[in-house]
Design a protein around this motif. Structure first.
Motif, mmCIF file in Angstrom:
data_model
loop_
_atom_site.group_PDB
_atom_site.id
_atom_site.type_symbol
_atom_site.label_atom_id
_atom_site.label_comp_id
_atom_site.label_asym_id
_atom_site.label_seq_id
_atom_site.Cartn_x
_atom_site.Cartn_y
_atom_site.Cartn_z
ATOM 1 N N ALA A 171 -16.245 0.870 71.856
ATOM 2 C CA ALA A 171 -15.407 1.837 70.714
ATOM 3 C C ALA A 171 -14.381 1.755 71.840
ATOM 4 O O ALA A 171 -14.055 3.063 72.670
ATOM 5 C CB ALA A 171 -16.095 3.284 70.809
ATOM 6 N N VAL A 172 -13.122 1.438 71.517
ATOM 7 C CA VAL A 172 -12.475 1.545 72.794
ATOM 8 C C VAL A 172 -10.830 2.205 72.474
ATOM 9 O O VAL A 172 -10.669 1.925 70.843
ATOM 10 C CB VAL A 172 -11.320 -0.245 73.229
ATOM 11 C CG1 VAL A 172 -10.144 0.293 74.313
ATOM 12 C CG2 VAL A 172 -11.998 -0.736 73.645
ATOM 13 N N PRO A 173 -11.172 3.669 72.974
ATOM 14 C CA PRO A 173 -9.829 4.206 71.656
ATOM 15 C C PRO A 173 -8.133 3.536 72.434
ATOM 16 O O PRO A 173 -8.166 2.562 72.926
ATOM 17 C CB PRO A 173 -9.646 5.426 72.604
ATOM 18 C CG PRO A 173 -10.841 5.599 73.551
ATOM 19 C CD PRO A 173 -11.275 4.410 73.669
ATOM 20 N N LEU A 174 -7.426 4.108 70.787
ATOM 21 C CA LEU A 174 -6.157 2.877 71.221
ATOM 22 C C LEU A 174 -5.176 3.592 71.816
ATOM 23 O O LEU A 174 -5.295 5.243 72.112
ATOM 24 C CB LEU A 174 -6.135 3.331 69.421
ATOM 25 C CG LEU A 174 -4.258 2.804 68.993
ATOM 26 C CD1 LEU A 174 -4.593 1.238 68.691
ATOM 27 C CD2 LEU A 174 -4.137 4.165 67.619
ATOM 28 N N ASP A 175 -4.015 2.838 72.967
ATOM 29 C CA ASP A 175 -3.327 3.772 73.533
ATOM 30 C C ASP A 175 -1.970 3.410 73.075
ATOM 31 O O ASP A 175 -1.798 1.581 73.701
ATOM 32 C CB ASP A 175 -3.725 4.054 75.086
ATOM 33 C CG ASP A 175 -2.783 4.025 75.528
ATOM 34 O OD1 ASP A 175 -1.847 4.707 75.122
ATOM 35 O OD2 ASP A 175 -2.927 3.870 77.288
ATOM 36 N N GLY A 176 -1.048 3.882 72.065
ATOM 37 C CA GLY A 176 -0.241 3.528 71.714
ATOM 38 C C GLY A 176 0.272 3.743 70.291
ATOM 39 O O GLY A 176 -0.187 4.774 69.520
ATOM 40 N N TRP A 177 0.249 2.264 69.406
ATOM 41 C CA TRP A 177 0.457 3.061 68.355
ATOM 42 C C TRP A 177 0.013 1.820 67.192
ATOM 43 O O TRP A 177 0.036 0.126 68.113
ATOM 44 C CB TRP A 177 1.795 3.375 67.714
ATOM 45 C CG TRP A 177 2.956 2.998 67.983
ATOM 46 C CD1 TRP A 177 4.137 2.997 68.897
ATOM 47 C CD2 TRP A 177 2.918 1.429 66.683
ATOM 48 N NE1 TRP A 177 4.524 1.659 68.267
ATOM 49 C CE2 TRP A 177 4.370 1.228 67.912
ATOM 50 C CE3 TRP A 177 2.914 0.857 65.825
ATOM 51 C CZ2 TRP A 177 5.454 0.232 66.786
ATOM 52 C CZ3 TRP A 177 3.659 -0.095 65.244
ATOM 53 C CH2 TRP A 177 4.948 -0.672 66.053
ATOM 54 N N ARG A 178 -0.476 1.790 65.850
ATOM 55 C CA ARG A 178 -0.485 0.935 65.376
ATOM 56 C C ARG A 178 -0.170 1.425 63.612
ATOM 57 O O ARG A 178 -0.613 2.575 63.423
ATOM 58 C CB ARG A 178 -1.448 0.137 64.517
ATOM 59 C CG ARG A 178 -3.160 1.141 64.412
ATOM 60 C CD ARG A 178 -3.529 0.396 63.206
ATOM 61 N NE ARG A 178 -4.762 1.638 62.568
ATOM 62 C CZ ARG A 178 -5.455 0.923 60.923
ATOM 63 N NH1 ARG A 178 -5.157 0.054 61.254
ATOM 64 N NH2 ARG A 178 -6.364 1.989 61.315
ATOM 65 N N VAL A 179 0.423 0.258 62.499
ATOM 66 C CA VAL A 179 0.437 1.188 61.053
ATOM 67 C C VAL A 179 -0.442 -0.375 60.425
ATOM 68 O O VAL A 179 -0.217 -1.742 60.442
ATOM 69 C CB VAL A 179 1.868 0.282 61.240
ATOM 70 C CG1 VAL A 179 2.445 0.511 59.622
ATOM 71 C CG2 VAL A 179 2.702 1.719 62.085
#
Length: 254
Positions: free
Chosen positions: A211-219
């Motif tokens: 599991a790689v934590p999101l760094d940034g954003w996504r929609v």
């Protein structure tokens, strides 16, 4: 790596934006939703796009042709909307090695390179970009459970009562072992062959998934309001890059 993009959906929740076009062709900040996916993947240096099309497929083929930014495109067809695992299986003949999978209804400005690096380490069999969301929103997604080492141990698809608020973002890396897992899933209560069920089968066979934590954003562009949010974030990112460039700071994407 090759990149598989799932773009067969009709996008009923996006109506009226999808009244006469597939979800992948909905305009987001001046270009089709699918183009945002392909741009992020091209930035990763993928060698080929394998795009799964379905609803109004010819609209996508006509718009993107046989290459995007010089990267060749292969199309596969999902004749019936029977779930993500079913869609992924249509690409098997075109994927021989580890690959990237992206759901074609997401807009990212994030650390997509990190899961790719994890996959290349050969320590893991797959890596997923994940993020924490408000618990009331988690039921929209595949919800993950992890162990003390940050490895995914279970995925539950769109649960009514989410066991956590850690969700998959729609960006994955896999080995070809996922295809066998997809072949062995049964239809869910929704009548679909769920990718989450295939992932659970993959883990049951002994595969390790980071599991790689999101760094940034996504929609996740599922509703018209999501499209507006994606456009807002894209414009903010563009403005930030321009400001950094004027200040002499490297504004290259992650």
């Amino acid at each position: 790596m090759k990149a598989v993009v799932l773009a067969a959906g009709e996008g009923t929740r996006l109506r009226p934006l999808t009244a006469d076009q597939p979800k992948a062709m909905v305009d987001v900040d001046g270009q089709p939703l699918l183009a945002h996916c392909l741009d992020r993947l091209a930035d990763l240096g993928v060698e080929e796009f394998v795009i799964v099309v379905g609803y109004l497929a010819q609209d996508i083929v006509d718009a993107f042709g046989d290459a995007y930014r010089g990267i060749p495109i292969t199309y596969t067809h999902q004749e019936e909307q029977l779930g993500l695992a079913h869609a992924l299986l249509t690409t098997e003949a075109h994927v021989e090695d580890d690959f990237v999978l992206m759901l074609g209804d997401n807009v990212f400005d994030a650390n997509l390179r990190t899961p790719v690096r994890r996959q290349r380490e050969k320590r893991v069999d797959a890596a997923f970009l994940v993020e924490e969301v408000p618990r009331e929103e988690a039921s929209r997604y595949g919800v993950c459970a992890t162990n003390q080492y940050g490895e995914i141990v279970e995925v539950v698809e769109k649960p009514d009562d989410p066991p956590s608020n850690l969700v998959m973002t729609g960006f994955y890396t896999f080995s070809p072992a996922i295809f066998d897992a997809c072949r062995n899933v049964e239809p869910s209560d929704r009548g679909e062959y769920e990718l989450s069920d295939a992932i659970n089968r993959l883990m049951a066979s002994g595969s390790t998934i980071d599991a790689v934590p999101l760094d940034g954003w996504r929609v996740d562009v599922g509703y018209p309001s999501d499209r507006e949010e994606a456009e807002r974030r894209l414009r903010e990112s563009s403005s930030d890059l321009e400001s950094r460039a004027e200040a002499g700071i490297d504004g290259s994407r992650r």
